[in-house]
Design an enzyme around this catalytic site. Sequence first.
Site, short mmCIF file in Angstrom:
data_model
loop_
_atom_site.label_atom_id
_atom_site.label_comp_id
_atom_site.label_asym_id
_atom_site.label_seq_id
_atom_site.Cartn_x
_atom_site.Cartn_y
_atom_site.Cartn_z
N HIS A 221 0.79 -1.24 0.00
CA HIS A 221 0.00 0.00 0.00
C HIS A 221 0.82 1.28 0.00
O HIS A 221 0.25 2.38 -0.06
CB HIS A 221 -0.95 0.02 1.20
CG HIS A 221 -0.26 0.32 2.50
ND1 HIS A 221 0.57 -0.58 3.11
CD2 HIS A 221 -0.27 1.42 3.30
CE1 HIS A 221 1.04 -0.06 4.23
NE2 HIS A 221 0.56 1.15 4.37
N1 UDP Z 1 -3.33 -4.99 9.12
C1 UDP Z 1 -4.56 -5.59 9.34
N2 UDP Z 1 -5.29 -5.98 8.25
C2 UDP Z 1 -4.85 -5.84 6.96
C3 UDP Z 1 -3.58 -5.25 6.77
C4 UDP Z 1 -2.85 -4.82 7.86
O1 UDP Z 1 -4.99 -5.74 10.49
O2 UDP Z 1 -5.57 -6.23 6.03
C5 UDP Z 1 -2.56 -4.55 10.27
C6 UDP Z 1 -1.17 -5.13 10.35
O3 UDP Z 1 -1.18 -6.39 10.98
C7 UDP Z 1 -0.43 -4.09 11.16
C8 UDP Z 1 -1.07 -2.80 10.72
O4 UDP Z 1 -2.34 -3.16 10.17
O5 UDP Z 1 -0.65 -4.26 12.55
C9 UDP Z 1 -0.17 -2.18 9.69
O6 UDP Z 1 -0.82 -1.24 9.02
P1 UDP Z 1 -0.38 -0.73 7.58
O7 UDP Z 1 0.36 -1.78 6.87
O8 UDP Z 1 -1.63 -0.19 6.98
O9 UDP Z 1 0.53 0.52 7.93
P2 UDP Z 1 2.07 0.72 8.21
O10 UDP Z 1 2.46 -0.22 9.31
O11 UDP Z 1 2.80 0.47 6.94
O12 UDP Z 1 2.15 2.14 8.61
#
Ligand code: UDP
Length: 373
Positions: A221
């Site tokens: 994403h």
């Molecule tokens: N996550 C979730 N469902 C999904 C995708 C991600 O619960 O379909 C959780 C993942 O396990 C983690 C968090 O969302 O705890 C990460 O979010 P994301 O990847 O959107 O953001 P980033 O960490 O890159 O800022």
Amino acid sequence: MIRILTVIGARPQFIKASVVSRAIQAADGIEEILLHTGQHFDANMSAVFFDQLGIPQPDVQLDIHGGSHGVMTGRMLAEIEAVILREKPDRVMVYGDTNSTLAGALAAAKLHVPVAHVEAGLRSFNMHMPEEVNRILTDQISDRLFCPTDTAVRNLEAEGFRNKPVQILQVGDVMQDAAMFFVRHAVAPHELPSELLTTEGHGSSPTKREGDPSFVLATLHRAENTDDSERLTAIVNALNAIHRALAPVVLPLHPRTRAAIERTGLILQTHTINPVGYFEMLWLLQHCGLVLTDSGGLQKEAFFFGKPCVTLRDQTEWVELVEAGVNELVGADQARIEQAAASHFGHTVQDHAELYGGGKAAERIVTHLLQRE
Ligand code: UDP
């Protein structure tokens, strides 16, 4: 009584804030006002996390999403300012690196309300990432910098923060708290193809044993991948090839990525499902043989569950995982993605060094918040 205004708005912030909110509720002398900016608003990007993780309903619900970074951040700034003036908190607390983080911190700092930043000090050293801009500016206007790792502390020191009247506090990573606390609720996503469910408890494939690595868990994403058609094409091609040749790829698809793939006319041949709740994600982490991601959170969660990670980026904020040899950065190069996936799939990795604090970060944060000075 210390009044904390917590500003959240995006999926990873709900997960991080859930453990701190619970620790606040368990403590005396501190109360939390919860503000949701509305940055993520789909039921499967927002409400599911409030339901599963027992986060209190927001005291203030804004409805700000979409538009350019400037429009979104500007609207948040104006509306959060009004809430701070009305609620008069002793402190504002923000998480991570989204537009909600920066808007919350900036609104507070301009009104001379102290700011606590959870996940302070992380750097990718890539100023083209909107997240990098948000986190650097937020750190600059925070006075309690809750760092998740030693690397984050060193980053702040290198930027001269030791000479500022602020507190740099290595408390560990709240995401480890969340994973450790909620893993007991892990549950298979209902959209998962039945052949990927293990025999135990599900009675599907008789040839598959509990514990066998059966699939690759992928998420995608980051704007640097979704908004660049060359990178997106290479990654989609790699995911399709891995799905055909190595192991099924389960891809809970972020709405931004779904839109970008439709725009670009690419076809995903993976097991593509809707974004899942946190409990479903914990199940996928427990049962996969490899994580393939450009997410910050997933890189660490792979490690918490003993799984190797191949990261679809050119830099990472979680460099200790790369140094430990459990995370390989492959950018958006199709051949490198495929090679790395094949060489890491099914391996087990171990946390020898307690890199992320052992699940006590929220408790430590609340202890520090209770100290006024
Ligand atoms: N996550 C979730 N469902 C999904 C995708 C991600 O619960 O379909 C959780 C993942 O396990 C983690 C968090 O969302 O705890 C990460 O979010 P994301 O990847 O959107 O953001 P980033 O960490 O890159 O800022």
